[in-house]
Write a protein that holds these residues in place. Structure first.
Motif, PDB file in Angstrom:
ATOM      1  N   PHE A  33     -18.205  53.014   1.480  1.00 33.19           N
ATOM      2  CA  PHE A  33     -18.175  52.909   0.029  1.00 33.19           C
ATOM      3  C   PHE A  33     -19.355  53.663  -0.556  1.00 33.19           C
ATOM      4  N   THR A  34     -19.352  53.859  -1.858  1.00 32.40           N
ATOM      5  CA  THR A  34     -20.466  54.520  -2.533  1.00 32.40           C
ATOM      6  C   THR A  34     -21.131  53.532  -3.482  1.00 32.40           C
ATOM      7  N   ILE A  35     -22.388  53.778  -3.740  1.00 31.93           N
ATOM      8  CA  ILE A  35     -23.150  52.956  -4.675  1.00 31.93           C
ATOM      9  C   ILE A  35     -23.953  53.883  -5.580  1.00 31.93           C
ATOM     10  N   VAL A  36     -23.842  53.660  -6.867  1.00 30.84           N
ATOM     11  CA  VAL A  36     -24.596  54.439  -7.846  1.00 30.84           C
ATOM     12  C   VAL A  36     -25.972  53.806  -7.990  1.00 30.84           C
ATOM     13  N   SER A  37     -26.991  54.552  -7.625  1.00 30.63           N
ATOM     14  CA  SER A  37     -28.351  54.016  -7.587  1.00 30.63           C
ATOM     15  C   SER A  37     -29.184  54.502  -8.758  1.00 30.63           C
ATOM     16  N   LYS A  38     -29.795  53.563  -9.460  1.00 32.07           N
ATOM     17  CA  LYS A  38     -30.762  53.920 -10.496  1.00 32.07           C
ATOM     18  C   LYS A  38     -32.110  54.272  -9.869  1.00 32.07           C
ATOM     19  N   GLU A  39     -32.399  53.691  -8.714  1.00 31.29           N
ATOM     20  CA  GLU A  39     -33.707  53.888  -8.094  1.00 31.29           C
ATOM     21  C   GLU A  39     -33.897  55.311  -7.567  1.00 31.29           C
ATOM     22  N   VAL A  40     -32.841  55.895  -6.994  1.00 33.91           N
ATOM     23  CA  VAL A  40     -32.950  57.274  -6.498  1.00 33.91           C
ATOM     24  C   VAL A  40     -32.169  58.252  -7.374  1.00 33.91           C
ATOM     25  N   ASN A  41     -31.539  57.714  -8.423  1.00 34.53           N
ATOM     26  CA  ASN A  41     -30.815  58.547  -9.386  1.00 34.53           C
ATOM     27  C   ASN A  41     -29.738  59.395  -8.710  1.00 34.53           C
ATOM     28  N   GLU A  42     -29.015  58.775  -7.792  1.00 34.43           N
ATOM     29  CA  GLU A  42     -27.949  59.448  -7.055  1.00 34.43           C
ATOM     30  C   GLU A  42     -26.851  58.453  -6.706  1.00 34.43           C
ATOM     31  N   THR A  43     -25.689  58.980  -6.375  1.00 31.73           N
ATOM     32  CA  THR A  43     -24.637  58.183  -5.768  1.00 31.73           C
ATOM     33  C   THR A  43     -24.761  58.328  -4.263  1.00 31.73           C
ATOM     34  N   ARG A  44     -24.919  57.213  -3.568  1.00 29.80           N
ATOM     35  CA  ARG A  44     -25.162  57.249  -2.136  1.00 29.80           C
ATOM     36  C   ARG A  44     -23.959  56.709  -1.364  1.00 29.80           C
ATOM     37  N   LEU A 123     -44.241  66.011  -1.296  1.00 26.48           N
ATOM     38  CA  LEU A 123     -45.437  65.174  -1.318  1.00 26.48           C
ATOM     39  C   LEU A 123     -45.348  64.085  -2.386  1.00 26.48           C
ATOM     40  N   THR A 124     -44.170  63.869  -2.908  1.00 24.95           N
ATOM     41  CA  THR A 124     -43.996  63.078  -4.134  1.00 24.95           C
ATOM     42  C   THR A 124     -43.704  61.606  -3.906  1.00 24.95           C
ATOM     43  N   ASP A 125     -43.780  61.124  -2.658  1.00 29.22           N
ATOM     44  CA  ASP A 125     -43.520  59.722  -2.342  1.00 29.22           C
ATOM     45  C   ASP A 125     -42.086  59.316  -2.671  1.00 29.22           C
ATOM     46  N   GLY A 126     -41.144  60.113  -2.195  1.00 28.01           N
ATOM     47  CA  GLY A 126     -39.742  59.737  -2.346  1.00 28.01           C
ATOM     48  C   GLY A 126     -39.405  58.469  -1.590  1.00 28.01           C
ATOM     49  N   ALA A 127     -40.180  58.146  -0.560  1.00 30.43           N
ATOM     50  CA  ALA A 127     -39.937  56.933   0.214  1.00 30.43           C
ATOM     51  C   ALA A 127     -40.042  55.681  -0.659  1.00 30.43           C
ATOM     52  N   LYS A 128     -40.900  55.712  -1.653  1.00 23.89           N
ATOM     53  CA  LYS A 128     -41.054  54.562  -2.539  1.00 23.89           C
ATOM     54  C   LYS A 128     -39.743  54.276  -3.269  1.00 23.89           C
ATOM     55  N   ASN A 129     -39.100  55.319  -3.793  1.00 23.92           N
ATOM     56  CA  ASN A 129     -37.833  55.145  -4.504  1.00 23.92           C
ATOM     57  C   ASN A 129     -36.713  54.754  -3.546  1.00 23.92           C
ATOM     58  N   PHE A 130     -36.708  55.367  -2.373  1.00 23.80           N
ATOM     59  CA  PHE A 130     -35.672  55.059  -1.388  1.00 23.80           C
ATOM     60  C   PHE A 130     -35.780  53.611  -0.919  1.00 23.80           C
ATOM     61  N   ARG A 131     -37.000  53.143  -0.724  1.00 22.90           N
ATOM     62  CA  ARG A 131     -37.208  51.749  -0.321  1.00 22.90           C
ATOM     63  C   ARG A 131     -36.742  50.801  -1.427  1.00 22.90           C
ATOM     64  N   ALA A 132     -37.002  51.162  -2.677  1.00 20.00           N
ATOM     65  CA  ALA A 132     -36.555  50.340  -3.804  1.00 20.00           C
ATOM     66  C   ALA A 132     -35.038  50.312  -3.877  1.00 20.00           C
ATOM     67  N   PHE A 133     -34.401  51.433  -3.582  1.00 17.90           N
ATOM     68  CA  PHE A 133     -32.936  51.471  -3.549  1.00 17.90           C
ATOM     69  C   PHE A 133     -32.400  50.475  -2.522  1.00 17.90           C
ATOM     70  N   GLU A 137     -31.191  47.261  -4.577  1.00 21.78           N
ATOM     71  CA  GLU A 137     -29.788  47.546  -4.892  1.00 21.78           C
ATOM     72  C   GLU A 137     -28.859  47.346  -3.687  1.00 21.78           C
ATOM     73  N   LEU A 138     -29.221  47.902  -2.544  1.00 19.16           N
ATOM     74  CA  LEU A 138     -28.310  47.857  -1.399  1.00 19.16           C
ATOM     75  C   LEU A 138     -28.224  46.464  -0.778  1.00 19.16           C
ATOM     76  N   PHE A 139     -29.343  45.758  -0.672  1.00 20.77           N
ATOM     77  CA  PHE A 139     -29.307  44.407  -0.116  1.00 20.77           C
ATOM     78  C   PHE A 139     -28.277  43.540  -0.834  1.00 20.77           C
ATOM     79  N   SER A 140     -28.342  43.499  -2.135  1.00 25.94           N
ATOM     80  CA  SER A 140     -27.443  42.637  -2.897  1.00 25.94           C
ATOM     81  C   SER A 140     -25.988  43.074  -2.775  1.00 25.94           C
ATOM     82  N   GLU A 141     -25.757  44.398  -2.696  1.00 18.47           N
ATOM     83  CA  GLU A 141     -24.391  44.891  -2.559  1.00 18.47           C
ATOM     84  C   GLU A 141     -23.799  44.508  -1.207  1.00 18.47           C
ATOM     85  N   ILE A 142     -24.598  44.613  -0.157  1.00 18.45           N
ATOM     86  CA  ILE A 142     -24.124  44.221   1.176  1.00 18.45           C
ATOM     87  C   ILE A 142     -23.879  42.712   1.238  1.00 18.45           C
TER      88      ILE A 142
END
Length: 268
Positions: A33-44, A123-133, A137-142
Motif C-alpha cells: 500500500f502507499t501512504i502520503v507522508s507530511k513528514e517527508v513530503n512524499e507518497t511512500r 548533509l541536511t539531516d534527512g534521517a530526522k524527517n524519515f524517523r518522524a515519518f 505516521e507509519l506506526f499508527s497505519e500499521i
C-alpha cells in the motif's frame, strides 16, 4: 600514507552510500500500500509480509520495520529468512514492514559537518524527517491495518545501519530492538561513536536490545569496534547488546552471513 587514507575514505563513502543492487530472491506473498507522508513530503510505498497462519486466528504479532524495504531491495531476502526461521521455531512469528526507498541517501543520513560527505550523501539531516515519518505516521497505519503487539524493532545494513544506530542513540524508546549490519558509522567523522557516551543514558526503565556487526571494511570495523568498547563501559542496565565482529566478511556479504544469528539473538 595520506594517499592511502584518502583511498580508504573514498571507499568508505562509496560503499556506505551506494544504491543497493536489484534483489534476486523469490518474492513472497505480501501486502502493498502507499501512504502520503507530511513528514517527508512524499507518497511512500510500504510492503508488508505476515507470517504463516496470520489469517487463521486472532493472534497479535510484534513488528520488524526495515528501510531498504522495496521489492527490488532487501524485502524479499528478509521475508524469506524470517519465514524459514519461524518454520523451524528458531524465532517467534513476526510481521515484516518494508519501506521502499525513494532516495536512501537523503532518508538514512543525519547531519554532517564534513563538507566532503556532501559529495556522497546530503548533509541536511534527512534521517530526522524519515524517523518522524516512521514513528508518527507509519506506526499508527500499521497498527490500524494489522494485529500488532506493542513490541517492534528495526533492521538495517550499511547506511540503513547508520540510521538504526542513530535512532537507538537519539530516540531509544522508538523501538524495542535494533539490528545494524556494518553500519556506516564513519559518517560525520564518526560523530555517533565519539558522542555515544553522552547519549547512553536510560530515558526510562524500558528494556532495549541492540545487535550489530562489523565486516573487514577498515573504516567500518574501526567504528564498530570503538562503539563496542564504549558500550562495554557505558551501556546502562536496560540495554542488552551484542557485537559480532566479522573480519572474514566483506561489506557486501555481511548481511546474508549474519542475518540468522542476529534474528535468533534479538528475538529470543
Amino acid at each position: 600514507m595520506k594517499n592511502i587514507c584518502l583511498i580508504l575514505i573514498l571507499c568508505a563513502l562509496f560503499f556506505g552510500c551506494k544504491e543497493q543492487p536489484a534483489n534476486l530472491d523469490p518474492v513472497p506473498k505480501h501486502d502493498n500500500f502507499t501512504i502520503v507522508s507530511k513528514e517527508v513530503n512524499e507518497t511512500r510505498v510500504i510492503n508488508v509480509w505476515t507470517p504463516k497462519g496470520y489469517n487463521k486466528d486472532n493472534s497479535t504479532y510484534p513488528v520488524l520495520y526495515m528501510p531498504d524495504g522495496g521489492i527490488k531491495e532487501d524485502f524479499p531476502h528478509i521475508a524469506n529468512t524470517l519465514s524459514k526461521l519461524i518454520d523451524s521455531k528458531s524465532i517467534p512469528p513476526i510481521i515484516l514492514v518494508g519501506i521502499e526507498n525513494t532516495d536512501r541517501r537523503k532518508d538514512l543520513s543525519g547531519f554532517s559537518k564534513i563538507k566532503a560527505d556532501e559529495d556522497y550523501c546530503p548533509l541536511t539531516d534527512g534521517a530526522k524527517n524519515f524517523r518522524a515519518f516512521i514513528t508518527k505516521e507509519l506506526f499508527s497505519e500499521i497498527n490500524k491495518r494489522y494485529r500488532t503487539t506493542p513490541k517492534k524493532g528495526i533492521v538495517g545494513e550499511s547506511l540503513a545501519g547508520l540510521f538504526v544506530v542513530e535512532t537507538l542513540l537519539l530516540e531509544p524508546n522508538a523501538f524495542d530492538f535494533y539490528i545494524a549490519m556494518d553500519p556506516s558509522l564513519w559518517w560525520n567523522d564518526m560523530y555517533l561513536v565519539k558522542n555515544a557516551t553522552s547519549y547512553l543514558q536510560p530515558v526510562s526503565d524500558k528494556d532495549i536490545k541492540f545487535w550489530f556487526a562489523g565486516s573487514n571494511a577498515v573504516d567500518i570495523s574501526t567504528a564498530t569496534n570503538k562503539l563496542a568498547e564504549v558500550l562495554k563501559s557505558n551501556a546502562h542496565q536496560y540495554l542488552a547488546w551484542e557485537y559480532s565482529d566479522e573480519p572474514n566478511e566483506a561489506h557486501n556479504t555481511i548481511f546474508r552471513a549474519t542475518k540468522e544469528k542476529a534474528f535468533k539473538w534479538i528475538m529470543n
